[in-house]
Design an enzyme around this catalytic site. Structure first.
Site, PDB file in Angstrom:
ATOM      1  CB  SER A  92      -0.838  -0.230   1.146  1.00 52.60           C
ATOM      2  OG  SER A  92      -2.245   0.703   1.455  1.00 52.60           O
ATOM      3  CG  HIS A 103      -5.626  -0.169  -0.991  1.00 52.67           C
ATOM      4  ND1 HIS A 103      -5.243   0.582  -2.210  1.00 52.67           N
ATOM      5  CD2 HIS A 103      -5.391  -0.159  -0.043  1.00 52.67           C
ATOM      6  CE1 HIS A 103      -4.001   1.141  -1.677  1.00 52.67           C
ATOM      7  NE2 HIS A 103      -3.845   0.808  -0.456  1.00 52.67           N
TER       8      HIS A 103
END
Length: 298
Positions: A85, A188
């Site tokens: 991430s 996300h």
């Protein structure tokens, strides 16, 4: 073959930077990066409480700065680099795609945009541990959630509204354990779409270089050879799932034998121990771990 990996949001804990300030020059480095991030990184990493560093606008720059500082202190060039991430920004800097300063500048924009997007609707994330992967994915879809992190080693993270997550918790997949995560939103997922456009504008002036080492992408685990392509992937990744399992599969295929997780380490080495058997792993948490990591590379 050595892989260096950078953790993502949720890895931070109160006071984790405190012992690192004893290393020569590190406090000065963090002070300079604080100007770029628009945050007192030293204060947030030493005296701030858990709720303060849970804030997306704080956590993301803090984690990238910590990863970069520990990478500089380690002083080792990896064969492969990847980040989970927001850790991808640290990975991009280690690979030479971005300077540390540009990485932190872009992370500041990413963090603020994602915090703003998270405030629109009450959303969150829940880790699903165990269970049959097909059953877990089917249950996530049934409840209108997104498999935001496909981490491997029997771990998938679902993201969506709090109502969707509550319904999911009431009807969990068979043989799976659910663990709500201490994050500020459904990262996300489609809920982050506004942040994608903001970051796309922010990166317009950046001048990425091609990576100097093998750099893996969360999108599909592929090695990306072009700096501009990796930057495009960083932007799109804000609202798309992190496929860390694919990154670990690529590392295995490449023949990685040693894996060092940068500060604050622990999460990714834990996954690697289960999904990459036989690989030597070191999680960097304190300066003492630097020597352990160097010894593991001999």
């Amino acid at each position: 073959m050595l892989a260096i990996v950078a953790p993502g949001q949720g890895a931070q804990n109160p006071g984790f930077l405190t012992p690192w300030l004893e290393l020569p020059g590190l406090a000065d480095r963090l002070s300079a990066w604080s100007e770029i991030a628009g945050l007192d990184l030293i204060a947030y990493g030493t005296t701030a409480g858990a709720d303060e560093i849970r804030d997306t606008a704080v956590a993301q720059p803090l984690l990238v700065a910590a990863a970069l500082a520990s990478a500089e202190a380690l002083g080792v060039t990896p064969d492969v680099v990847a980040g989970h991430s927001v850790g991808e920004f640290a990975a991009a800097a280690i690979a030479g795609v971005l300077t540390p300063e540009t990485a932190l500048s872009l992370v500041r924009e990413r963090a603020q945009a994602m915090a703003k997007a998270a405030a629109v609707t009450e959303t969150g994330m829940t880790a699903v541990l165990g269970g049959d992967e097909a059953d877990v994915l089917a249950a996530i879809e049934r409840h209108g959630l997104t498999p935001a992190n496909i981490n491997g080693a029997g771990q998938i993270v679902a993201g969506g509204t709090l109502e969707q997550l509550a319904a999911f918790a009431a009807e969990p997949p068979a043989r799976a354990r659910l663990r709500p995560l201490s994050v500020a939103g459904a990262f996300h997922t489609l809920h982050m779409a506004p942040a994608v456009e903001h970051l796309r504008t922010a990166v317009a002036g950046a001048e990425p270089a091609d990576p100097r080492v093998t750099l893996l992408s969360n999108a599909d685990g592929a090695a990306v050879t072009g700096g501009a392509e990796f930057l495009d992937r960083l932007v799109a990744q804000v609202s798309n799932p992190v496929r860390w399992s694919s990154c670990m599969a690529t590392m295995t295929d490449l023949g990685v034998t040693r894996l060092v997780e940068l500060l604050p380490g622990g999460t990714l080495t834990g996954l690697a121990k289960r999904a990459m058997p036989g690989v030597t792993t070191v999680a960097i948490k304190t300066p003492d771990d630097l020597e352990t990591a160097r010894e593991a590379l001999i």
